[in-house]
Design a protein around this motif. Sequence first.
Motif, PDB file in Angstrom:
ATOM      1  N   MET A   1       1.744 -15.497   7.595  1.00  0.00           N
ATOM      2  CA  MET A   1       0.591 -15.580   6.713  1.00  0.00           C
ATOM      3  C   MET A   1      -0.677 -15.438   7.546  1.00  0.00           C
ATOM      4  SD  MET A   1      -0.494 -18.657   4.096  1.00  0.00           S
ATOM      5  CE  MET A   1       1.178 -19.163   4.079  1.00  0.00           C
ATOM      6  N   ASN A   2      -1.611 -14.673   6.994  1.00  0.00           N
ATOM      7  CA  ASN A   2      -2.926 -14.466   7.606  1.00  0.00           C
ATOM      8  C   ASN A   2      -2.899 -13.700   8.922  1.00  0.00           C
ATOM      9  OD1 ASN A   2      -3.933 -15.875   5.440  1.00  0.00           O
ATOM     10  ND2 ASN A   2      -4.459 -17.699   6.586  1.00  0.00           N
ATOM     11  N   GLU A   3      -1.768 -13.068   9.241  1.00  0.00           N
ATOM     12  CA  GLU A   3      -1.725 -12.289  10.466  1.00  0.00           C
ATOM     13  C   GLU A   3      -2.646 -11.077  10.324  1.00  0.00           C
ATOM     14  OE1 GLU A   3       1.120 -13.017   8.749  1.00  0.00           O
ATOM     15  OE2 GLU A   3       2.065 -14.487  10.037  1.00  0.00           O
ATOM     16  N   PRO A   4      -3.331 -10.702  11.410  1.00  0.00           N
ATOM     17  CA  PRO A   4      -4.213  -9.528  11.335  1.00  0.00           C
ATOM     18  C   PRO A   4      -3.494  -8.275  10.833  1.00  0.00           C
ATOM     19  CG  PRO A   4      -4.590 -10.715  13.377  1.00  0.00           C
ATOM     20  CD  PRO A   4      -3.407 -11.357  12.709  1.00  0.00           C
ATOM     21  N   GLU A   5      -2.218  -8.110  11.221  1.00  0.00           N
ATOM     22  CA  GLU A   5      -1.463  -6.931  10.761  1.00  0.00           C
ATOM     23  C   GLU A   5      -1.256  -6.970   9.255  1.00  0.00           C
ATOM     24  OE1 GLU A   5       0.710  -9.394  12.849  1.00  0.00           O
ATOM     25  OE2 GLU A   5      -0.948  -8.822  14.130  1.00  0.00           O
ATOM     26  N   THR A   6      -1.017  -8.159   8.714  1.00  0.00           N
ATOM     27  CA  THR A   6      -0.823  -8.300   7.271  1.00  0.00           C
ATOM     28  C   THR A   6      -2.112  -7.981   6.532  1.00  0.00           C
ATOM     29  OG1 THR A   6       0.915  -9.951   7.555  1.00  0.00           O
ATOM     30  CG2 THR A   6      -0.197  -9.910   5.415  1.00  0.00           C
ATOM     31  N   ILE A   7      -3.219  -8.496   7.026  1.00  0.00           N
ATOM     32  CA  ILE A   7      -4.513  -8.232   6.397  1.00  0.00           C
ATOM     33  C   ILE A   7      -4.803  -6.735   6.414  1.00  0.00           C
ATOM     34  CG2 ILE A   7      -7.005  -8.574   6.636  1.00  0.00           C
ATOM     35  CD1 ILE A   7      -6.285 -11.464   7.616  1.00  0.00           C
ATOM     36  N   ARG A   8      -4.593  -6.113   7.551  1.00  0.00           N
ATOM     37  CA  ARG A   8      -4.852  -4.671   7.673  1.00  0.00           C
ATOM     38  C   ARG A   8      -3.933  -3.874   6.740  1.00  0.00           C
ATOM     39  NH1 ARG A   8      -7.867  -1.165  11.330  1.00  0.00           N
ATOM     40  NH2 ARG A   8      -7.370   0.874  10.495  1.00  0.00           N
ATOM     41  N   GLU A   9      -2.652  -4.251   6.695  1.00  0.00           N
ATOM     42  CA  GLU A   9      -1.708  -3.564   5.813  1.00  0.00           C
ATOM     43  C   GLU A   9      -2.145  -3.666   4.357  1.00  0.00           C
ATOM     44  OE1 GLU A   9       2.821  -4.179   4.182  1.00  0.00           O
ATOM     45  OE2 GLU A   9       2.444  -4.695   6.281  1.00  0.00           O
ATOM     46  N   ILE A  10      -2.524  -4.854   3.943  1.00  0.00           N
ATOM     47  CA  ILE A  10      -2.962  -5.044   2.559  1.00  0.00           C
ATOM     48  C   ILE A  10      -4.182  -4.183   2.261  1.00  0.00           C
ATOM     49  CG2 ILE A  10      -4.018  -6.703   0.961  1.00  0.00           C
ATOM     50  CD1 ILE A  10      -2.119  -8.833   2.195  1.00  0.00           C
ATOM     51  N   LEU A  11      -5.173  -4.214   3.133  1.00  0.00           N
ATOM     52  CA  LEU A  11      -6.392  -3.447   2.900  1.00  0.00           C
ATOM     53  C   LEU A  11      -6.130  -1.937   2.936  1.00  0.00           C
ATOM     54  CD1 LEU A  11      -8.923  -5.615   4.908  1.00  0.00           C
ATOM     55  CD2 LEU A  11      -8.673  -5.491   2.425  1.00  0.00           C
ATOM     56  N   ASP A  12      -5.183  -1.507   3.784  1.00  0.00           N
ATOM     57  CA  ASP A  12      -4.863  -0.081   3.898  1.00  0.00           C
ATOM     58  C   ASP A  12      -4.001   0.438   2.747  1.00  0.00           C
ATOM     59  OD1 ASP A  12      -6.238   0.204   6.265  1.00  0.00           O
ATOM     60  OD2 ASP A  12      -4.454   0.351   7.532  1.00  0.00           O
ATOM     61  N   LYS A  13      -3.014  -0.335   2.332  1.00  0.00           N
ATOM     62  CA  LYS A  13      -2.017   0.170   1.385  1.00  0.00           C
ATOM     63  C   LYS A  13      -2.335  -0.119  -0.076  1.00  0.00           C
ATOM     64  CE  LYS A  13       1.764   0.504   4.571  1.00  0.00           C
ATOM     65  NZ  LYS A  13       3.156   0.258   4.836  1.00  0.00           N
ATOM     66  N   THR A  14      -3.272  -1.006  -0.309  1.00  0.00           N
ATOM     67  CA  THR A  14      -3.618  -1.367  -1.680  1.00  0.00           C
ATOM     68  C   THR A  14      -4.557  -0.347  -2.294  1.00  0.00           C
ATOM     69  OG1 THR A  14      -3.314  -3.728  -1.290  1.00  0.00           O
ATOM     70  CG2 THR A  14      -4.782  -3.123  -3.085  1.00  0.00           C
ATOM     71  N   GLU A  15      -4.259   0.030  -3.509  1.00  0.00           N
ATOM     72  CA  GLU A  15      -5.167   0.868  -4.288  1.00  0.00           C
ATOM     73  C   GLU A  15      -5.709   0.107  -5.488  1.00  0.00           C
ATOM     74  OE1 GLU A  15      -3.442   4.621  -5.283  1.00  0.00           O
ATOM     75  OE2 GLU A  15      -2.903   5.045  -3.206  1.00  0.00           O
ATOM     76  N   THR A  16      -4.847  -0.705  -6.113  1.00  0.00           N
ATOM     77  CA  THR A  16      -5.227  -1.423  -7.326  1.00  0.00           C
ATOM     78  C   THR A  16      -5.031  -2.915  -7.116  1.00  0.00           C
ATOM     79  OG1 THR A  16      -4.575   0.475  -8.645  1.00  0.00           O
ATOM     80  CG2 THR A  16      -4.846  -1.604  -9.811  1.00  0.00           C
ATOM     81  N   ILE A  17      -6.078  -3.674  -7.443  1.00  0.00           N
ATOM     82  CA  ILE A  17      -6.091  -5.120  -7.252  1.00  0.00           C
ATOM     83  C   ILE A  17      -6.253  -5.799  -8.605  1.00  0.00           C
ATOM     84  CG2 ILE A  17      -7.253  -7.074  -6.155  1.00  0.00           C
ATOM     85  CD1 ILE A  17      -8.447  -5.020  -4.131  1.00  0.00           C
ATOM     86  N   ALA A  18      -5.296  -6.631  -8.975  1.00  0.00           N
ATOM     87  CA  ALA A  18      -5.456  -7.490 -10.148  1.00  0.00           C
ATOM     88  C   ALA A  18      -6.177  -8.746  -9.666  1.00  0.00           C
ATOM     89  CB  ALA A  18      -4.102  -7.851 -10.740  1.00  0.00           C
ATOM     90  N   VAL A  19      -7.319  -9.026 -10.267  1.00  0.00           N
ATOM     91  CA  VAL A  19      -8.117 -10.180  -9.850  1.00  0.00           C
ATOM     92  C   VAL A  19      -8.002 -11.260 -10.917  1.00  0.00           C
ATOM     93  CG1 VAL A  19     -10.374 -11.022  -9.134  1.00  0.00           C
ATOM     94  CG2 VAL A  19      -9.681  -8.671  -8.578  1.00  0.00           C
TER      95      VAL A  19
END
Length: 147
Positions: A1-19
């Motif tokens: 959780m909260n690993e820099p790689e995870t954050i980067r992956e989420i920001l890179d691979k996400t197109e649609t965000i349900a808020v």
Amino acid sequence: MNEPETIREILDKTETIAVIGLSNREDRASLGVSRFMQSRGYRIIPVNPAIENVLGEKAYPTLDEAVEALGENQIQLVNVFRAPEFVPEIVKDVIRLKLAYLWLQEGAGHPEAAATAETAGIKVVMDRCILQERMAAGWSGHPERVK
């Protein structure tokens, strides 16, 4: 959780965000953060039963209804702006709907629910602001949309 790689992956691979908990009130962090993410190329799907639309998108009363309306695999990330006591039920929905990523904004942290999500294979970021992480990464736009 909260690993820099995870954050980067989420920001890179996400197109649609349900808020979940996105408000249409200007004084709410959820609106400012979502507006910023939308300006960077992410599609924002509001999930809030108290509003009809915001940021030019139809709001859905539940995550289930958003996924049903958009279709499977259309929402990659669930970004949560709710109090921690609501997070366990949200996590159950994210697991059942087989969504890839969960972001619990600052103040929405729930360690037990986050651990449950991770055990189910969902990548989780908790008690971090997606806007701050996006700014810290220094990207000017969504990676797939930057020319």
